[in-house]
Design a protein around this motif. Structure first.
Motif, PDB file in Angstrom:
ATOM      1  N   GLU A   1      37.833  39.504  44.072  1.00  0.00           N
ATOM      2  CA  GLU A   1      39.140  38.862  44.209  1.00  0.00           C
ATOM      3  C   GLU A   1      39.076  37.797  45.281  1.00  0.00           C
ATOM      4  O   GLU A   1      38.299  37.918  46.229  1.00  0.00           O
ATOM      5  CB  GLU A   1      40.197  39.893  44.669  1.00  0.00           C
ATOM      6  N   ARG A   2      39.949  36.811  45.146  1.00  0.00           N
ATOM      7  CA  ARG A   2      40.113  35.862  46.247  1.00  0.00           C
ATOM      8  C   ARG A   2      41.195  36.419  47.177  1.00  0.00           C
ATOM      9  O   ARG A   2      42.388  36.352  46.871  1.00  0.00           O
ATOM     10  CB  ARG A   2      40.474  34.488  45.723  1.00  0.00           C
ATOM     11  N   VAL A   3      40.751  36.962  48.304  1.00  0.00           N
ATOM     12  CA  VAL A   3      41.645  37.608  49.263  1.00  0.00           C
ATOM     13  C   VAL A   3      41.900  36.648  50.429  1.00  0.00           C
ATOM     14  O   VAL A   3      40.960  36.068  50.977  1.00  0.00           O
ATOM     15  CB  VAL A   3      41.005  38.902  49.815  1.00  0.00           C
ATOM     16  N   GLU A   4      43.167  36.469  50.772  1.00  0.00           N
ATOM     17  CA  GLU A   4      43.509  35.745  52.001  1.00  0.00           C
ATOM     18  C   GLU A   4      44.067  36.758  52.998  1.00  0.00           C
ATOM     19  O   GLU A   4      44.947  37.555  52.651  1.00  0.00           O
ATOM     20  CB  GLU A   4      44.574  34.676  51.717  1.00  0.00           C
ATOM     21  N   THR A   5      43.541  36.741  54.204  1.00  0.00           N
ATOM     22  CA  THR A   5      44.080  37.683  55.182  1.00  0.00           C
ATOM     23  C   THR A   5      45.338  37.110  55.820  1.00  0.00           C
ATOM     24  O   THR A   5      45.485  35.902  55.996  1.00  0.00           O
ATOM     25  CB  THR A   5      43.062  38.004  56.276  1.00  0.00           C
TER      26      THR A   5
ATOM     27  N   VAL B   1      51.657  46.006  54.342  1.00  0.00           N
ATOM     28  CA  VAL B   1      50.970  47.011  55.132  1.00  0.00           C
ATOM     29  C   VAL B   1      49.485  46.696  55.268  1.00  0.00           C
ATOM     30  O   VAL B   1      48.850  47.024  56.270  1.00  0.00           O
ATOM     31  CB  VAL B   1      51.221  48.424  54.553  1.00  0.00           C
ATOM     32  N   LEU B   2      48.938  46.004  54.261  1.00  0.00           N
ATOM     33  CA  LEU B   2      47.513  45.665  54.306  1.00  0.00           C
ATOM     34  C   LEU B   2      47.228  44.379  55.062  1.00  0.00           C
ATOM     35  O   LEU B   2      46.089  44.128  55.476  1.00  0.00           O
ATOM     36  CB  LEU B   2      46.957  45.517  52.880  1.00  0.00           C
ATOM     37  N   GLY B   3      48.256  43.535  55.193  1.00  0.00           N
ATOM     38  CA  GLY B   3      48.032  42.249  55.853  1.00  0.00           C
ATOM     39  C   GLY B   3      47.102  41.329  55.076  1.00  0.00           C
ATOM     40  O   GLY B   3      46.317  40.586  55.660  1.00  0.00           O
ATOM     41  N   VAL B   4      47.183  41.386  53.743  1.00  0.00           N
ATOM     42  CA  VAL B   4      46.376  40.497  52.893  1.00  0.00           C
ATOM     43  C   VAL B   4      47.243  39.956  51.760  1.00  0.00           C
ATOM     44  O   VAL B   4      48.322  40.471  51.479  1.00  0.00           O
ATOM     45  CB  VAL B   4      45.163  41.227  52.262  1.00  0.00           C
ATOM     46  N   ARG B   5      46.704  38.929  51.136  1.00  0.00           N
ATOM     47  CA  ARG B   5      47.350  38.344  49.957  1.00  0.00           C
ATOM     48  C   ARG B   5      46.250  37.877  49.007  1.00  0.00           C
ATOM     49  O   ARG B   5      45.375  37.110  49.395  1.00  0.00           O
ATOM     50  CB  ARG B   5      48.225  37.167  50.391  1.00  0.00           C
ATOM     51  N   VAL B   6      46.299  38.377  47.780  1.00  0.00           N
ATOM     52  CA  VAL B   6      45.270  38.047  46.781  1.00  0.00           C
ATOM     53  C   VAL B   6      45.847  37.003  45.833  1.00  0.00           C
ATOM     54  O   VAL B   6      46.908  37.216  45.244  1.00  0.00           O
ATOM     55  CB  VAL B   6      44.849  39.306  46.008  1.00  0.00           C
ATOM     56  N   VAL B   7      45.144  35.878  45.698  1.00  0.00           N
ATOM     57  CA  VAL B   7      45.692  34.791  44.883  1.00  0.00           C
ATOM     58  C   VAL B   7      45.022  34.663  43.524  1.00  0.00           C
ATOM     59  O   VAL B   7      45.495  33.914  42.669  1.00  0.00           O
ATOM     60  CB  VAL B   7      45.590  33.444  45.626  1.00  0.00           C
ATOM     61  N   GLU B   8      43.950  35.395  43.312  1.00  0.00           N
ATOM     62  CA  GLU B   8      43.202  35.213  42.069  1.00  0.00           C
ATOM     63  C   GLU B   8      42.275  36.402  41.879  1.00  0.00           C
ATOM     64  O   GLU B   8      41.636  36.856  42.827  1.00  0.00           O
ATOM     65  CB  GLU B   8      42.350  33.937  42.209  1.00  0.00           C
ATOM     66  N   TRP B   9      42.187  36.873  40.634  1.00  0.00           N
ATOM     67  CA  TRP B   9      41.271  37.980  40.331  1.00  0.00           C
ATOM     68  C   TRP B   9      39.993  37.443  39.699  1.00  0.00           C
ATOM     69  O   TRP B   9      40.031  36.506  38.900  1.00  0.00           O
ATOM     70  CB  TRP B   9      41.921  38.958  39.350  1.00  0.00           C
ATOM     71  N   HIS B  10      38.910  38.086  40.019  1.00  0.00           N
ATOM     72  CA  HIS B  10      37.621  37.740  39.408  1.00  0.00           C
ATOM     73  C   HIS B  10      36.951  39.009  38.886  1.00  0.00           C
ATOM     74  O   HIS B  10      35.973  39.474  39.460  1.00  0.00           O
ATOM     75  CB  HIS B  10      36.703  37.050  40.428  1.00  0.00           C
TER      76      HIS B  10
END
Lengths: 661, 661, 661
Positions: free
Chosen positions: A538-542, A500-509
């Protein structure tokens, strides 16, 4: 009629004081007294020997004075004789230390002897007082929340787990017991979380908190049903208390009480207390489905960082009406008369140690008059209902209190309170929704989702449907990470909300408090601007979402920080970092604006809080100087009856309640 | 002859060292050695098997060297065999954990087996050494203060309570057990305070501390009587230690010792150490009724915040003479020789690890000479006696250590120390009075009352009589609040002192440390001026008193802060806030001036402390530069015999003792 | 072939994931997987019932994929059934609380039932897999370090003490039990250190830690011998973990493992992580006598102050090659795949929650290629060997963790790390020596001795011989203070080093952190200059040594602070205070210069770390900007094969490995 009154403990005083009590209660306009909360040792001084005479006289005397009674079962504190008779019903901590009497709340809720003794005294009270004319309400126990790890608890926990998981394979899978060799091959091997060598299994701890909530609820329901059986027309409740140590899922409990009753003690001495009051009122209203009752607050005390702060003149009134504005059916206090001794001898009261010739009692008298004047107006007013809601989820809170998390200072409550505070300051009325208990979000235009760590598949679908149907969803970091068992949703965070957000987080900071994260591209202005954030990144990829703000420094420089995704007819925002109060306020104002949700009143002065409850408009001035408020319609001062032609002036520290036409 | 010496533990060293010890003691002028304090396992290595030979040789050798002995009973530390033989005599904490040997002080004073073993070894020592020519003093045990919550303790506690309260109704009333359902219906239900769910009952905790003090005193008296029976001419004492954890009411104990012996370890590395030394000396003199003995201090160590601070050159001498000036019959140290091992192997000694070729031993040699020279002068000097006194009350301290108070950082000791420090800096000699033990205040012109939380009716009357007869009373906040059971005196604070002070307090406003409260109207200048205060404020209403200073900001703006009331022939001052050291000093100087009490010497330079003991005038220069003091009369340097014509020069860090003519 | 891989837990995943695992391992170039570390409850789900099928399939599948296996015995975490069957094999803390399963490492290593169960499962694994073609290594247990104070432990402790001390008189003397009446008259009286009233005996605590190390070693050796018996050609090891709570003397253990395997998790997020990595590598190489293996580190995580810091791009590679440069036979990680649940569900992995489409997996693929390219070069390179060494001594660490010390913040590890950091920044290659285990220092020109608190007579002689023969010795404060039992060496500190240093310390002056001590006379420039120091100071008397720097303020003004003594053909320096990192670096550079030891490369840019391993020169650029390094000889890039004519350019955050000609 709005309730006004509080905990009354005549058993602590000689009978000559009782007469004075009723006289002063009438002077203050008290309408209800909560009696008997900790009176077990006075009602049953030895096992099976009862002394009800004093309570008869108290109830009669109150009734004669026109004061109603919320009669409590005293089961929160078994008497000393109980310990000696049933040492195995005393609670045991995780380290195996068994507690003993000497305070309150010292019992194991799973111990058969405790349950039997509690049922017995409840029945005795029910039989004797169910038809007493003063009785307005049954008040079961007090602030359920006691924890125990004894063998009785272990047995109940196992039964509960068998119901929840069915078989051991399912439990082993849900708890990931393959990690660290914890696979169970027999139910008997499962214990409550007890002292162990190193980090516990978070799924084990989480299920234990769920169990405790249900186990305590079972004890409440048991008493409730006995009371109902003796006099079915009297509402039954128990007072909810909230705190990080309390294993009670109030959203689930709310279904079992006739009225949601809440104890609330703000902990900030400054303006934070007003924000806490608003938060507690909105949350309680959510639990109560619109209405609720403030069962306890301190008349003249904000206990903050180990220090008792006496409320400034007017604050008792302001806070009390604040709860009423947000749906409470009255204002009740702990306590009527400040005790001479005991563990809480400096806890404040309507009648303090100094006696009625005191600021607090004088303010109480005025407050009693005000509540009486407001009563008919409030009776006609439906409780407030907002178009914006924040999610609240006790199991997510519990899960985020565990160890092994990416940061040791993750604070669920603080995240939810920040969201509420941002909306409060933006003058946007707010409700709460409980995604673990209900998934119909159709009443809302905007839902804000802070730290909703645990999300079931059904809830994930409900949120998607909400957006697809035109809703506006604002998801904060640490949401949607795990399933209800606490297992990570794989493939990228925030698993349940990725689509629903259209994102993908691959790593937390995660960032330490105080470290500033700078964002480029503010959400408040169109394109440029700079925004400070912190605590998390966070490392966010749209994957379809547009980027509204980017990280502008460090290893994440240039990566998305705040995004917006069109999904069906609605919009879903993702906030991957910890915005400041200001930043979050601007973001949520923009979301509300896009969603067509206006503030409660346009052009309100900053220190003025306004709450609509039907035709009533409550105006609280938390500042020092007088403030002028332009009314949305002409009205009258609901207390004084004075006409108000479109403008109301609220003195510093004061309240004006307007009945709009 | 002034005592000079300290703890001597020959059992830790091979016998060849003993000869060196006596030689070095003679070199340093040591007059007394405390022997045997922790020697139980060396005197009775197995139950019933005794090894006295080594102690015979030690005492003989000391006697041959002209050194007296304070012989200790070793009962503060039972040997390892005792644990195995009597596991139920090991102490149990509030959480039920039973301790075991491995340190010191590990025993339950209420356990019959411990008491029997202690009596036995005391009798054995008494029989063998009561007539030894070296014996100057019996030293019972060491620093009584061990706490236990076991079942033996519970039984003793109940007996003590029965004596104190008579019947259960009285106890229930005194403890306000109606609060939280704690009413006792059988003595057997009463336990020592043990781990419980939440806040304990403060009256329960307070009585337990009183009990512990009496229980430990009983153990002391038992040994004392056995020792007296064996040799009635030798004085018997035990060394008092003071600390927040010590449940000993020294004012009561003082009646049972032949000489009040005190251990004192300053905890500030800076000038605070000098003020602590003066405080300890004045307080000990109060307990001793004029005379006392410094039994232990560290020769070369101030342990402050987890760090050992080596004393600067001259400080050992300055502190040691400071105790003597304030009435001590000598200066004794823990310890003679620094040990090679054990838990306190870095605790300082007169003979340190480096050996006698060291600064500390060299200073000790000089100090020994000085004490010898002063001895005849001191012998003729009565102890100091002041016209100003501060109240000291152990039960009030204990009560203010409990929970549930209006602030978690209330600090009885700090309040009393501040009062003493203010008088010390104002050069006003100070005594202590003990309102729980005595109510004859007629020797004083001024009494300062800090945090005297518990006040009996008799004491309240005594203070009123003191003022009515012309005395000057200075009452600080948190005084007179409760009766001896800890029950609040109703009607307005400070209950017991309301009448004499002519004020009524209706509300407390505790403030965090660091928050400044501004007062208008200083007490030092006539009318105007500003005064900073902090930590506490109150809403004070005057009822006859005049207002000397008012709160000048916040919700209390304009309300009285410091008041003065004429009462009979005297005056009673009330201080409702926490003055700064300076402010309190100015206030107390003004009170002293009104009361006609002058400083010890006019015109003393700030870094110089002066103490009168009869004809002796001790001048301590705590500064770096030399200071010149104008003497009140001509005299001689009591150490060097040099004539002093009205002026004495004291080197930086030095001491001059003048025998005035 | 360099090892590349890590912990692999297929038992946490359904079998369909396993195929993906092997495919991804091959993609990343993984050569080895550690299997079975915590698999006990999956291998033996009930006592005596075994499930080896899944492990058979895992090993076969890995072997088919060309991946070797380090097969672990799972004895670090007994299954839940074990607790129920053997409650007395659960560990007991000093306070008597017995732990239970629910985490890992919950067992008592001295309990017969635990030892029998551990032997049994080890034998079962050995019998089944000793000849499996995938098996490359046996990995016994995991991170030995569990502490217990139960009665089984007490019995073992007594046996150990009998062996160490022979008779009770010797023990009583070694432990100074005459202090506080602790003399033992029967072995049965000795217990592990348990909860006691006050400070414990430090010698008792120290010997208990030595015992624990030996007791755990015994458990390891028992398993090792069983595994060797089943398949003598496979090397056996266990992974060492280091921490203040770990009672393992790795220098002693190193003799019992076929390869020293080390787990290392840096705890600083900044450049400190690089320094920790270098420290760990040099220390492990010392234990291993030149070679060792990095068994675990976190691929993408530095856990610092309760917060997970994701490694910046390139840092995984830089750290991994850092270990290899310092002698490791590969780079292995905890863990292969990030788990969905369990206590460490956010601990990082080569395959994270987000899956292989993630930065960490992509970097792992590149790293696998690099390690493969380096393997033949490393195989020919001997491990690094330095001319400077720092002492490391676990018992001194333990002794300085006790109570009763002159300061509560003495930190052995920090002192050793500071010495290493100073040498690291000065680009001076460093080894470690272990004075408790070996006394041949002849390989070194310089030895640095920080906080070597315990020194035996033999070690003292060895250091003197080292200097007399021309060595350069730098002794820091708190060294040489005590004998191995912890008894002070009398006559002046630092006892064991007094003669060789030509100094005598008569008094310690520990300083709080943050307090600055100013020194006159720098050791870096010839004569003048000022040097800041802190935390500690001492009154030093020289006895032959020359003074290089003096204290310039306070009571020690003018006294020696840093000294140098010519002794035989060598030089011994004494540093009596806590120098800054800079100051210590300048001092050690000067010592190295006097000793003729050059830095690894002249003129290295500050952010570049250079390590020689035979013909290989590893160049790590820890800065952001590219750096150019002048090579000592022409060479080729060992990974790419590119020729390098005397100069190498290293990108910011990058590594270049040069094979010199």
């Amino acid at each position: 009629m709005l309730f006004f009154g509080g905990d009354y403990n005549p058993e602590q005083w000689p009978e000559e004081v009782w007469e004075d009590d009723v006289r002063l209660m009438r002077q203050a306009g008290v309408t209800i007294a909560t009696v008997g909360v900790f009176a077990w040792s006075n009602l049953e001084p030895e096992e099976g020997r009862y002394e009800f005479g004093w309570l008869d006289r108290v109830l009669d005397r109150l009734h004669d004075g026109g004061i109603q009674v919320a009669l409590a079962t005293p089961t929160a504190s078994p008497p000393p004789w109980f310990t000696l008779a049933h040492p195995d019903a005393m609670p045991v901590g995780a380290n195996g230390v068994r507690l003993t009497h000497g305070s309150r709340d010292t019992y194991c809720v799973s111990a058969p002897a405790y349950r039997a003794a509690a049922r017995n005294i409840a029945v005795k009270l029910a039989e004797r007082y169910a038809r007493h004319p003063a009785l307005a309400m049954w008040h079961v126990h007090n602030e359920y929340g006691t924890d125990c790890r004894c063998d009785f608890t272990a047995a109940s926990f196992r039964s509960w787990l068998q119901k929840r998981h069915g078989d051991l394979d399912t439990l082993n899978e849900a708890w990931t017991t393959a990690f660290w060799s914890q696979r169970y091959s027999d139910w008997a091997q499962i214990m409550p979380p007890r002292a162990t060598q190193y980090l516990p299994n978070p799924a084990h701890v989480l299920d234990f908190r769920r169990f405790l909530s249900d186990e305590l609820l079972g004890a409440y329901v048991e008493q409730r049903d006995l009371l109902r059986a003796a006099g079915p027309d009297v509402p039954v409740t128990t007072n909810f208390v909230q705190g990080g140590w309390v294993s009670v899922d109030h959203a689930r409990w709310a279904a079992e009480v006739d009225v949601v009753a809440v104890d609330h003690y703000p902990s900030s001495a400054d303006g934070g207390a007003e924000e806490e009051t608003a938060f507690a009122g909105d949350l309680a209203r959510g639990w109560g489905g619109g209405s609720w009752l403030l069962m306890e607050t301190a008349p003249n005390l904000i206990y903050t960082r180990g220090r008792m702060h006496a409320k400034e003149p007017g604050r008792l009134t302001r806070h009390s009406l604040g709860y009423v504005a947000r749906g409470s059916g009255g204002a009740m206090y702990f306590q009527w008369r400040q005790p001479r001794g005991g563990a809480e001898l400096f806890h404040s009261a309507l009648v303090p140690h100094a006696g009625p010739d005191s600021p607090v009692f004088r303010e109480a008298v005025g407050l009693g008059r005000t509540l009486k004047a407001l009563s008919p107006h409030v009776a006609e007013a439906p409780p407030p209902a907002a178009k914006i809601a924040i999610t609240w989820d006790a199991p997510s809170w519990w899960a985020l209190q565990g160890g092994g998390l990416p940061a040791s200072d993750i604070d669920y409550l603080a995240a939810v309170q920040q969201a509420h505070r941002a909306l409060f300051r933006a003058k946007l009325p707010t409700d709460f929704v409980f995604p673990g208990s209900a998934t119909d979000f159709s009443a809302y235009r905007v839902i804000v989702v802070p730290h909703l760590y645990l999300v079931s598949d059904e809830t994930a679908v409900a949120f998607r449907d909400f957006v697809a149907s035109g809703g506006h969803l604002v998801v904060g970091y640490l949401s949607g990470i795990a399933d209800p068992a606490g297992r990570i949703r794989l493939g990228g965070y925030p698993g349940a909300f990725r689509e629903v957000l259209g994102v993908r987080v691959v790593e937390w900071h995660p960032q330490p408090p105080g470290v500033e994260v700078l964002l480029d591209g503010s959400f408040s202005s169109a394109i440029d601007g700079r925004e400070l954030a912190g605590r998390w990144s966070e490392r966010v990829e749209t994957a379809g979402a547009e980027t509204l703000a980017r990280y502008s420094a460090g290893v994440l420089a240039g990566a998305p920080a705040v995004t917006r995704n069109r999904y069906g007819a609605g919009t879903a925002w993702y906030v991957s970092t910890g915005l400041t109060d200001d930043g979050l306020g601007r973001l949520l104002s923009r979301v509300a604006d896009e969603a067509g949700v206006p503030p409660v009143l346009p052009g309100l002065p900053a220190p003025v809080e306004a709450v609509r409850r039907g035709d009533l408009l409550f105006l609280f001035n938390h500042g020092i100087a007088a403030a002028t408020v332009t009314l949305p319609a002409p009205g009258v001062n609901a207390v004084t009856g004075r006409e108000l032609d479109g403008v109301a002036t609220v003195q510093g520290g004061g309240v004006v309640t307007v009945r709009l036409r």
